[in-house]
Design an enzyme around this catalytic site. Sequence first.
Site, short mmCIF file in Angstrom:
data_model
loop_
_atom_site.label_atom_id
_atom_site.label_comp_id
_atom_site.label_asym_id
_atom_site.label_seq_id
_atom_site.Cartn_x
_atom_site.Cartn_y
_atom_site.Cartn_z
N CYS A 164 14.57 -11.14 -2.11
CA CYS A 164 14.79 -10.85 -3.36
C CYS A 164 13.87 -10.37 -4.31
O CYS A 164 13.50 -11.00 -5.35
CB CYS A 164 15.36 -12.25 -4.21
SG CYS A 164 16.66 -13.07 -3.06
N GLU A 165 13.57 -9.29 -4.11
CA GLU A 165 12.49 -8.21 -4.66
C GLU A 165 12.77 -6.67 -4.52
O GLU A 165 13.07 -6.63 -3.42
CB GLU A 165 11.20 -8.49 -4.08
CG GLU A 165 10.39 -10.02 -4.28
CD GLU A 165 9.08 -9.83 -5.07
OE1 GLU A 165 8.74 -8.84 -5.56
OE2 GLU A 165 8.82 -11.07 -4.95
N TYR A 182 0.73 -1.23 0.02
CA TYR A 182 -0.02 -0.10 -0.04
C TYR A 182 0.89 1.28 0.02
O TYR A 182 0.31 2.19 0.09
CB TYR A 182 -0.59 0.10 1.17
CG TYR A 182 -1.31 -1.12 1.52
CD1 TYR A 182 -2.52 -1.60 0.77
CD2 TYR A 182 -1.32 -1.99 2.58
CE1 TYR A 182 -3.20 -2.74 1.05
CE2 TYR A 182 -2.06 -2.96 3.17
CZ TYR A 182 -3.01 -3.59 2.40
OH TYR A 182 -3.55 -4.61 2.78
N1 LLP Z 1 -14.93 -5.47 9.43
C1 LLP Z 1 -14.91 -5.96 8.18
C2 LLP Z 1 -16.02 -6.40 7.27
C3 LLP Z 1 -13.54 -5.60 7.38
O1 LLP Z 1 -13.50 -5.75 6.16
C4 LLP Z 1 -12.66 -5.34 8.20
C5 LLP Z 1 -11.20 -4.99 7.55
C6 LLP Z 1 -12.56 -4.88 9.46
C7 LLP Z 1 -13.95 -4.84 9.94
C8 LLP Z 1 -11.64 -4.22 10.42
O2 LLP Z 1 -11.18 -2.97 9.85
P1 LLP Z 1 -10.36 -2.26 10.43
O3 LLP Z 1 -10.64 -1.68 11.96
O4 LLP Z 1 -8.83 -2.85 10.97
O5 LLP Z 1 -9.79 -1.12 9.68
N2 LLP Z 1 -4.53 -5.10 5.41
C9 LLP Z 1 -5.03 -3.67 5.28
C10 LLP Z 1 -6.25 -3.54 5.91
C11 LLP Z 1 -7.48 -4.31 5.38
C12 LLP Z 1 -8.67 -4.27 6.08
C13 LLP Z 1 -9.75 -5.39 5.58
N3 LLP Z 1 -10.99 -5.28 6.30
C14 LLP Z 1 -4.02 -2.77 5.70
O6 LLP Z 1 -2.96 -3.34 6.14
O7 LLP Z 1 -4.34 -1.54 5.59
#
Ligand code: LLP
Length: 416
Positions: A344-345, A316
């Site tokens: 290795c990237e 990201y």
């Molecule tokens: N509920 C649902 C339906 C979701 O899809 C998500 C996150 C959450 C709750 C929790 O969201 P949060 O409070 O953590 O923002 N890998 C990405 C973030 C992906 C979020 C996916 N869904 C990152 O590292 O920024």
Amino acid sequence: MAHFAYRHSDLCCEQVSLRSLAADVGTPAYVYSKAALLESYRGYDDAFAEVPHVVCYSVKANGNLGVLGTLARAGAGADIVSGGELFRALRAGFPPGRIIFSGVGKTRDELREALKAEVLMFNVESLSELRALDDVARETGVRAPVALRVNPDVDPETHPYIATGLKTSKFGIPFAQAHEVYAEAASLKGVEVVGADIHIGSQLTKAAPLADAVARIAALVKTLRERSIEIRMVDVGGGLGIRYRDEAPPTHREYARVLLPALRELGVTVLLEPGRSIVGNAGILLTRVLYRKETGEKTFVVVDAAMNDLIRPALYDAYHELQPVAEARLDAPRETVDVVGPICESGDFLAKDRALARTEEGDLLAIMSAGAYASAMASNYNTRPRAVEVLVDGNRYTIVRRRETYEDLVAGETVL
Ligand code: LLP
């Protein structure tokens, strides 16, 4: 990140020196503060105290059993998106009646497992899934408590990969189809309509899109009631952002102030699904500098953590603050460097063109704000064992996941 501060010339997590911790458990290591975890959980719990509510921690952000168990004991519920997360949540001690099952592609087996466990609610994301759930519930001889995840079509103003509430995204049931799908749900024998759900995206730093989305779901609940479809739980999703650099996301109280007026009026139980905002700033990734390399073009600081331990910068273009563990290093002259891992990237970087106080080989660095979506998204790419995870409580620590061994990495494989 108040629980990560310099004391006696070392960066510490609570009262544990990260230098002595690295000597004990090695690097790379994820280090979590129990106090920080509980503080952010209680921030939500207090902010929503005036309405019936359950803070269902989103397991995907960090599913470590030590983290989950801490939150379960504090009274949290869990938001899960797979059979694996159901297994973790139950193992960590969350009561099934405080678990909600979200996700766009639950399999029939996963639906069956969650029905047997008697979870609080299924957040259903399509008509096909609704019919499958009805079918599986009738086979199992139970009724599935259901909310429809409605896509409110608001722009959450976040990174496109983590925006979910736009009408072009794969998530939720289009707002315009919501009444029709609710009507079908209400007619099915295997499901019982109990709630409505939204989630518009992650790392949200502005309150306005959340307010818009909640206003839309509140309006929907009212019109459903006019049609005798009773909604008693509203799930407002997760997504509240954290400060990685200079963001100023709403506080728990500000967040509640934006959501509560519309929700209070409905007289529903409010469900929340926060992940990042509970665990993100409760953890760091501790790494050691292996080498320095000056090419004429650039200065590279090669560390022992890599994109397999923290993929967010590569995926990201995310920014994570870096802090030297030795406080004295803060006085070193600044230089602009790329901090990179051994993979290795060229995409394997943790910081790019970053102005940092000069670090030397052997130094320890803390990669800040790495409690969420770091260990949870870790892989074994380049056959790198996944790092140890440590939970600090005051002046003590517990290894909540041991470092993987080479044997762990090949377990389950066969040499022909
Ligand atoms: N509920 C649902 C339906 C979701 O899809 C998500 C996150 C959450 C709750 C929790 O969201 P949060 O409070 O953590 O923002 N890998 C990405 C973030 C992906 C979020 C996916 N869904 C990152 O590292 O920024």
